[in-house]
Design an enzyme around this catalytic site. Structure first.
Site: not given
Ligand code: NVA
Ligand code: CP
Length: 306
Positions: A131, A218, A128, A101, A257, A285
């Site tokens: 997700q 989101d 993502h 990540r 999400c 997930r």
């Molecule tokens: N768009 C959000 C998704 C979080 C799971 C982010 O990148 O923070």
């Molecule tokens: N939806 C998601 O990826 O959650 P986290 O950021 O908690 O992993």
């Protein structure tokens, strides 16, 4: 499938196979004798926060017989500037797979190329993909199928989530209506490259929500954008609330999400009313990621022809 880096480069067949495998793994959870990751160590390299992704990967890797090793950027030399390609060449000689990540999609691609071990994108600024698989599985569970469904995405029209949704719509053919303020809509070059007439973009959330079977949202400020409070102001009118759901098709579902910011992209009332779906989405997930891990383990087995 050697790596799982994006929805963009996944075929419709591969998506369908992963969804079918996830559903089977979910049904058989706790009753599986197979341990496809037995004896393997998988590194989880995270340069952004996570609750769902970290926990679901740690649990999933263990359930498949493997050992997860969580590496926050602050604990490894990556956080002090060691290049991703050097980190990759070290880990590639020691662990069996990696879940990453981070910010740049290129870093995940570089890790995959330099480590030569199965690599999974656990969120970048571009995509993502884990997700999206969980979201698709949830829609199938709740609404039986994707074919002929209209999915509305209300919020940031060019975030990692929206981009992955647009690629999913291109591959699978369902109708996707994105509603975003003009400055946060996908650029024309992206839409031209996408070339998906089933993806539409509007600045009117009601138009996108009209007749939709799925209303999806989101956060307005993705990780790394927390100080962009000016951006947030442009999203007034884009809250998923009871009035907006009045436009949706009968029997619609709501997806998020998570994490959610009540009173911003979604009202507290709507989140709680649809909590059953949203937390099922979060649970999924685990199941989709186990399916990805099983597929990658099979592809990297010494006698694999995949
Ligand atoms: N768009 C959000 C998704 C979080 C799971 C982010 O990148 O923070
Ligand atoms: N939806 C998601 O990826 O959650 P986290 O950021 O908690 O992993």
């Amino acid at each position: 499938m050697k790596h799982f880096l994006s929805i963009e480069h996944l075929s419709a067949d591969a998506i369908q196979r992963l969804l079918a495998s996830a559903a089977e793994l979910k049904r058989g959870r706790g009753a599986h004798a197979a341990q496809p990751l037995a004896g393997q160590t998988w590194a989880l390299i995270f340069t952004k926060s996570s609750t769902r992704t970290r926990v679901s990967f740690e649990v999933g890797i263990r359930e498949l017989g493997g050992f997860p090793m969580f590496l926050s950027k602050n604990d490894i030399q990556l956080g002090r500037g060691e290049p991703i390609k050097d980190t990759a060449r070290v880990l590639g000689r020691m662990v069996h797979g990696a879940v990453i990540r981070t910010f740049a999609q290129q870093d995940v691609s570089d890790f995959a190329a330099f480590s030569n071990i199965p690599t999974i994108n656990a969120l970048t600024d571009d995509e993502h993909p884990c997700q999206i698989l969980a979201d698709l599985l949830t829609i199938i569970e709740k609404l039986d199928h994707l074919r002929g469904r209209k999915i509305a995405f209300i919020g940031d029209g060019f975030s990692n989530m929206t981009r992955s949704w647009m690629w999913a719509a291109k591959h699978l053919g369902f109708e996707l209506a994105v509603a975003a303020p003009p400055a946060y809509q996908p650029p024309a070059e992206f839409l031209a490259a996408l070339a998906a007439p089933n993806v539409t973009v509007t600045a009117d959330p009601r138009q996108a929500a009209h007749g939709a079977h799925v209303i999806n949202t989101d956060v307005w400020l993705s990780m790394g954008q927390e100080d962009q409070t000016d951006k947030e102001r442009e999203f007034a009118g884009f809250e998923v609330n009871a009035a907006l759901l009045g436009e949706a098709a009968p029997g619609h579902i709501v997806l998020h999400c998570l994490p959610a910011y009540r009173g911003k992209e979604i009202s507290a009332e709507v989140l709680e009313l649809h909590a059953d779906t949203i937390f099922q989405q979060a649970e999924n997930r685990l199941h989709v990621q186990k399916a990805i891990l099983v597929a990658l383990a099979a592809a990297s087995a010494p006698d694999s022809k995949i």
